[in-house]
Scaffold this motif. Sequence first.
Motif, PDB file in Angstrom:
ATOM      1  N   MET A 323      41.553  31.146  30.449  1.00  0.00           N
ATOM      2  CA  MET A 323      41.290  31.594  28.946  1.00  0.00           C
ATOM      3  C   MET A 323      41.702  30.463  28.021  1.00  0.00           C
ATOM      4  SD  MET A 323      42.407  35.514  28.948  1.00  0.00           S
ATOM      5  CE  MET A 323      41.523  35.655  27.249  1.00  0.00           C
ATOM      6  N   GLY A 324      42.388  29.372  28.469  1.00  0.00           N
ATOM      7  CA  GLY A 324      43.201  28.553  27.653  1.00  0.00           C
ATOM      8  C   GLY A 324      44.557  28.645  27.026  1.00  0.00           C
ATOM      9  N   SER A 325      45.242  27.933  26.621  1.00  0.00           N
ATOM     10  CA  SER A 325      46.786  28.419  25.725  1.00  0.00           C
ATOM     11  C   SER A 325      47.464  29.024  26.924  1.00  0.00           C
ATOM     12  CB  SER A 325      46.170  29.592  24.599  1.00  0.00           C
ATOM     13  OG  SER A 325      45.517  28.790  23.543  1.00  0.00           O
ATOM     14  N   SER A 326      47.422  28.617  28.338  1.00  0.00           N
ATOM     15  CA  SER A 326      48.144  28.910  29.385  1.00  0.00           C
ATOM     16  C   SER A 326      47.942  30.591  29.671  1.00  0.00           C
ATOM     17  CB  SER A 326      49.678  28.884  28.784  1.00  0.00           C
ATOM     18  OG  SER A 326      50.059  29.709  27.917  1.00  0.00           O
ATOM     19  N   ALA A 327      46.696  31.161  29.458  1.00  0.00           N
ATOM     20  CA  ALA A 327      46.617  32.475  29.824  1.00  0.00           C
ATOM     21  C   ALA A 327      45.280  32.373  30.682  1.00  0.00           C
ATOM     22  CB  ALA A 327      46.294  33.205  28.901  1.00  0.00           C
ATOM     23  N   VAL A 328      45.282  33.419  31.812  1.00  0.00           N
ATOM     24  CA  VAL A 328      44.121  33.544  32.491  1.00  0.00           C
ATOM     25  C   VAL A 328      43.616  34.967  32.654  1.00  0.00           C
ATOM     26  CG1 VAL A 328      44.929  31.815  33.984  1.00  0.00           C
ATOM     27  CG2 VAL A 328      45.588  33.945  34.542  1.00  0.00           C
ATOM     28  N   LEU A 329      42.363  35.189  32.729  1.00  0.00           N
ATOM     29  CA  LEU A 329      41.932  36.595  32.781  1.00  0.00           C
ATOM     30  C   LEU A 329      41.563  37.209  34.434  1.00  0.00           C
ATOM     31  CD1 LEU A 329      40.900  38.912  31.442  1.00  0.00           C
ATOM     32  CD2 LEU A 329      38.538  37.995  31.290  1.00  0.00           C
ATOM     33  N   ILE A 330      42.235  37.810  34.867  1.00  0.00           N
ATOM     34  CA  ILE A 330      41.922  38.256  36.400  1.00  0.00           C
ATOM     35  C   ILE A 330      41.354  39.765  36.482  1.00  0.00           C
ATOM     36  CG2 ILE A 330      43.281  38.597  38.264  1.00  0.00           C
ATOM     37  CD1 ILE A 330      45.602  36.983  37.299  1.00  0.00           C
ATOM     38  N   GLY A 331      40.253  39.765  37.442  1.00  0.00           N
ATOM     39  CA  GLY A 331      39.600  40.927  37.505  1.00  0.00           C
ATOM     40  C   GLY A 331      39.835  41.377  38.983  1.00  0.00           C
ATOM     41  N   ILE A 332      39.864  42.680  39.144  1.00  0.00           N
ATOM     42  CA  ILE A 332      39.789  43.229  40.537  1.00  0.00           C
ATOM     43  C   ILE A 332      38.967  44.342  40.683  1.00  0.00           C
ATOM     44  CG2 ILE A 332      42.242  42.416  41.118  1.00  0.00           C
ATOM     45  CD1 ILE A 332      43.127  45.431  40.480  1.00  0.00           C
ATOM     46  N   PRO A 333      38.313  44.601  41.936  1.00  0.00           N
ATOM     47  CA  PRO A 333      37.350  45.613  41.960  1.00  0.00           C
ATOM     48  C   PRO A 333      37.745  46.811  41.498  1.00  0.00           C
ATOM     49  CG  PRO A 333      37.182  44.112  43.864  1.00  0.00           C
ATOM     50  CD  PRO A 333      38.408  43.921  43.092  1.00  0.00           C
ATOM     51  N   GLY A 334      36.880  47.758  40.970  1.00  0.00           N
ATOM     52  CA  GLY A 334      37.263  49.244  40.531  1.00  0.00           C
ATOM     53  C   GLY A 334      37.806  50.147  41.716  1.00  0.00           C
ATOM     54  N   GLU A 335      36.959  49.722  42.788  1.00  0.00           N
ATOM     55  CA  GLU A 335      37.354  50.365  44.139  1.00  0.00           C
ATOM     56  C   GLU A 335      38.691  50.577  44.529  1.00  0.00           C
ATOM     57  OE1 GLU A 335      36.062  47.298  47.432  1.00  0.00           O
ATOM     58  OE2 GLU A 335      34.725  48.641  46.851  1.00  0.00           O
ATOM     59  N   SER A 336      39.292  49.394  44.012  1.00  0.00           N
ATOM     60  CA  SER A 336      41.005  49.301  44.346  1.00  0.00           C
ATOM     61  C   SER A 336      41.714  50.102  43.325  1.00  0.00           C
ATOM     62  CB  SER A 336      41.385  47.673  43.946  1.00  0.00           C
ATOM     63  OG  SER A 336      40.649  46.845  44.968  1.00  0.00           O
ATOM     64  N   LYS A 337      41.165  50.939  42.507  1.00  0.00           N
ATOM     65  CA  LYS A 337      41.927  51.579  41.687  1.00  0.00           C
ATOM     66  C   LYS A 337      41.365  52.935  41.653  1.00  0.00           C
ATOM     67  CE  LYS A 337      43.467  52.305  36.751  1.00  0.00           C
ATOM     68  NZ  LYS A 337      44.794  52.244  36.877  1.00  0.00           N
ATOM     69  N   GLN A 338      42.411  53.982  42.047  1.00  0.00           N
ATOM     70  CA  GLN A 338      41.704  55.221  42.109  1.00  0.00           C
ATOM     71  C   GLN A 338      41.282  56.045  41.204  1.00  0.00           C
ATOM     72  OE1 GLN A 338      44.849  57.585  44.136  1.00  0.00           O
ATOM     73  NE2 GLN A 338      44.614  56.396  46.125  1.00  0.00           N
ATOM     74  N   ASP A 339      40.551  57.054  41.201  1.00  0.00           N
ATOM     75  CA  ASP A 339      40.055  57.682  39.904  1.00  0.00           C
ATOM     76  C   ASP A 339      39.396  56.903  38.825  1.00  0.00           C
ATOM     77  OD1 ASP A 339      40.481  59.973  41.172  1.00  0.00           O
ATOM     78  OD2 ASP A 339      42.907  59.895  40.212  1.00  0.00           O
ATOM     79  N   THR A 340      38.468  55.919  39.188  1.00  0.00           N
ATOM     80  CA  THR A 340      37.805  54.934  38.176  1.00  0.00           C
ATOM     81  C   THR A 340      36.361  54.981  38.686  1.00  0.00           C
ATOM     82  OG1 THR A 340      38.055  53.171  37.117  1.00  0.00           O
ATOM     83  CG2 THR A 340      38.662  53.084  39.387  1.00  0.00           C
ATOM     84  N   ALA A 341      35.413  54.841  37.463  1.00  0.00           N
ATOM     85  CA  ALA A 341      34.250  54.589  37.865  1.00  0.00           C
ATOM     86  C   ALA A 341      33.845  53.159  37.467  1.00  0.00           C
ATOM     87  CB  ALA A 341      33.355  55.732  37.234  1.00  0.00           C
ATOM     88  N   GLU A 342      34.749  52.283  36.862  1.00  0.00           N
ATOM     89  CA  GLU A 342      34.289  51.022  36.505  1.00  0.00           C
ATOM     90  C   GLU A 342      34.198  50.094  37.783  1.00  0.00           C
ATOM     91  OE1 GLU A 342      34.070  50.209  33.447  1.00  0.00           O
ATOM     92  OE2 GLU A 342      34.613  52.206  32.660  1.00  0.00           O
ATOM     93  N   ALA A 343      33.175  49.237  37.538  1.00  0.00           N
ATOM     94  CA  ALA A 343      32.919  47.990  38.411  1.00  0.00           C
ATOM     95  C   ALA A 343      34.148  47.320  38.752  1.00  0.00           C
ATOM     96  CB  ALA A 343      31.783  47.236  38.205  1.00  0.00           C
ATOM     97  N   HIS A 344      34.656  46.903  37.590  1.00  0.00           N
ATOM     98  CA  HIS A 344      35.986  45.928  37.795  1.00  0.00           C
ATOM     99  C   HIS A 344      36.989  46.224  36.407  1.00  0.00           C
ATOM    100  CE1 HIS A 344      32.724  43.471  39.545  1.00  0.00           C
ATOM    101  NE2 HIS A 344      33.531  43.320  40.550  1.00  0.00           N
ATOM    102  N   PHE A 345      38.137  46.031  36.793  1.00  0.00           N
ATOM    103  CA  PHE A 345      38.891  46.111  35.655  1.00  0.00           C
ATOM    104  C   PHE A 345      40.023  44.861  35.605  1.00  0.00           C
ATOM    105  CE2 PHE A 345      40.606  48.484  39.192  1.00  0.00           C
ATOM    106  CZ  PHE A 345      42.162  48.390  39.097  1.00  0.00           C
ATOM    107  N   PHE A 346      40.472  44.775  34.402  1.00  0.00           N
ATOM    108  CA  PHE A 346      41.109  43.263  34.179  1.00  0.00           C
ATOM    109  C   PHE A 346      42.530  43.281  33.551  1.00  0.00           C
ATOM    110  CE2 PHE A 346      36.450  43.523  33.647  1.00  0.00           C
ATOM    111  CZ  PHE A 346      36.087  42.412  34.296  1.00  0.00           C
ATOM    112  N   TYR A 347      42.960  42.252  33.842  1.00  0.00           N
ATOM    113  CA  TYR A 347      44.534  41.749  33.431  1.00  0.00           C
ATOM    114  C   TYR A 347      44.486  40.565  32.949  1.00  0.00           C
ATOM    115  CZ  TYR A 347      46.412  45.883  36.358  1.00  0.00           C
ATOM    116  OH  TYR A 347      46.524  46.957  37.022  1.00  0.00           O
ATOM    117  N   ILE A 348      45.498  40.259  31.795  1.00  0.00           N
ATOM    118  CA  ILE A 348      45.713  38.949  31.380  1.00  0.00           C
ATOM    119  C   ILE A 348      47.178  38.437  31.739  1.00  0.00           C
ATOM    120  CG2 ILE A 348      45.999  37.745  29.163  1.00  0.00           C
ATOM    121  CD1 ILE A 348      43.803  39.447  28.021  1.00  0.00           C
ATOM    122  N   ALA A 349      47.137  37.401  32.338  1.00  0.00           N
ATOM    123  CA  ALA A 349      48.497  36.817  32.701  1.00  0.00           C
ATOM    124  C   ALA A 349      48.658  35.487  31.792  1.00  0.00           C
ATOM    125  CB  ALA A 349      48.512  36.408  34.098  1.00  0.00           C
TER     126      ALA A 349
END
Length: 517
Positions: A323-349
């Motif tokens: 993302m620039g400015s020493s940050a990255v956007l990380i996504g993982i498949p929604g199937e890794s998280k229980q009780d979610t219908a999202e295709a992916h969900f995201f974190y910012i490190a």
Amino acid sequence: MSLQMVSDCSNSTLIYPGFSLFNFHGEVFFFGQKGWPKRSCSTGIFLLHLKGHILKLKAVSFSPDSCYLPPLRCPAITHYSDPSESNSLLYLIHGGRDPNNDLPNSLYLMMVYSSSGNKRTSLRCIEKNLKGDVPQGRYGHSINVIQNKGQAMCVLFGGRCYRPPGQRTTENWNSVVDCLPQVFLIDINNGNCTSHMLPEIEDGFSFHVSIAKIDTVYILGGHSIENNHRPARLLSLKVDLFGTYPSVQCTILNGGISVSSAIVTQASKDEFVIVGGYESENEKRMICNTIILENDNIQILEKEPPEWSNDIKASKTWFGSNMGSSAVLIGIPGESKQDTAEAHFFYIANFGQLEEENQASASQESFTDPEECSTFEDSEEFNFEVEADCSDDAENLDNADEEGYWIKCSSTCKMNVNIWVPYYSTELNKPAMIFCSSEGDDGHWVHAQCMDLSESQLIQFSQENTKYFCNEHHRGIRTPQKKKQIKRTPIKSPRKKSPATLKKTPMKKSFLKRLFD
């Protein structure tokens, strides 16, 4: 260092493995959506806006002189700034996969066109004409800019391409292979390309990490598809710009790391952070590394990673971008998280604050490899929906000249905003339409594809001053054309014929009548 989970406003369903991010002076733009651009954003590029913990995407406009940029995934991307000019930051985009799974070899230049006050930022995209030893279309490769004493050059390396036509069979028709281990030098000013074969690099590889400073590009890790190998690789490519012809010298260094599909972000003037990626086909790389470039030396140190969440630890795959400015956007498949219908969900490190611009650059080519991620299916499509609470992000998305393009034009209309892809070669980001005059001057618009029109017919109708009637109103009825009067030269001594000798000449059907019979 921090890890923050972000929620979405339903439009993050556009974000799939292989996407890219641009950072123009603090504004982050998303590029590489899954599928062709839809009416919601015909340009295919969005401003990625983080409001609190909510991730939102806003449509972006382009300058009138911009070229069309397909929503490429896994291209090679890097940034370049001319030290002699202020606000000269631009991004270079090469290769990648388009939604038809083609691998273009175009080089695009992306820059800010206008940005003032509260007005939405506009971008400008230019396609650079390449000549000489033009690198073939590929993905998972790297491109960097080296600068030395006012001279600048692009260094392109690695990647994957389709198997050559002579080696294709029914079984391996769409299989990919590693590109030849050539280093390409591309002159940014005139687009001239030269290729260089280096004896130190025997095999091709892709999804590596590349970092450039002054006249040297460092290559780390990478994956060879032929033997499924990720060696602890560290190469130094030093470019000489001041000889008669540009040249490249390769040096094999010790202390490399085994990683593929990692993300690199710049933490300070001479410090970079490598995060994510894979150690093997089934094992994510959970540790991070700090890369320090000082003078002509490179140091690779282990860095304490963020406190990964249990969902990230349990996920088999992950993907992301800088993302620039020493940050990255990380996504993982929604199937890794229980009780979610999202295709992916995201974190910012976040790994700290970048304080100043400098001549060091890192290629942003590192993504989840399509061969390493089972969720990467180019045949799938996405849905873009704007919820009521996100109406502020959808302001002025519908232009007046787009009205009617997504209507149901007839009882047999097949158009669907969520799954439409170009049908005619003349289409870029919306379906071709034709006006039906069945209701007098009011009339109505219908999709040319729904009316089973060939492209030649569509072009013909658009070029002639005639009326068209759709399938439900007797297609083929048209206003009669004015016939040109043919000048006849009278015969000097006409001779009358008897009625018995007169022969009737059958009238030939016109081309248009035969076309619709």
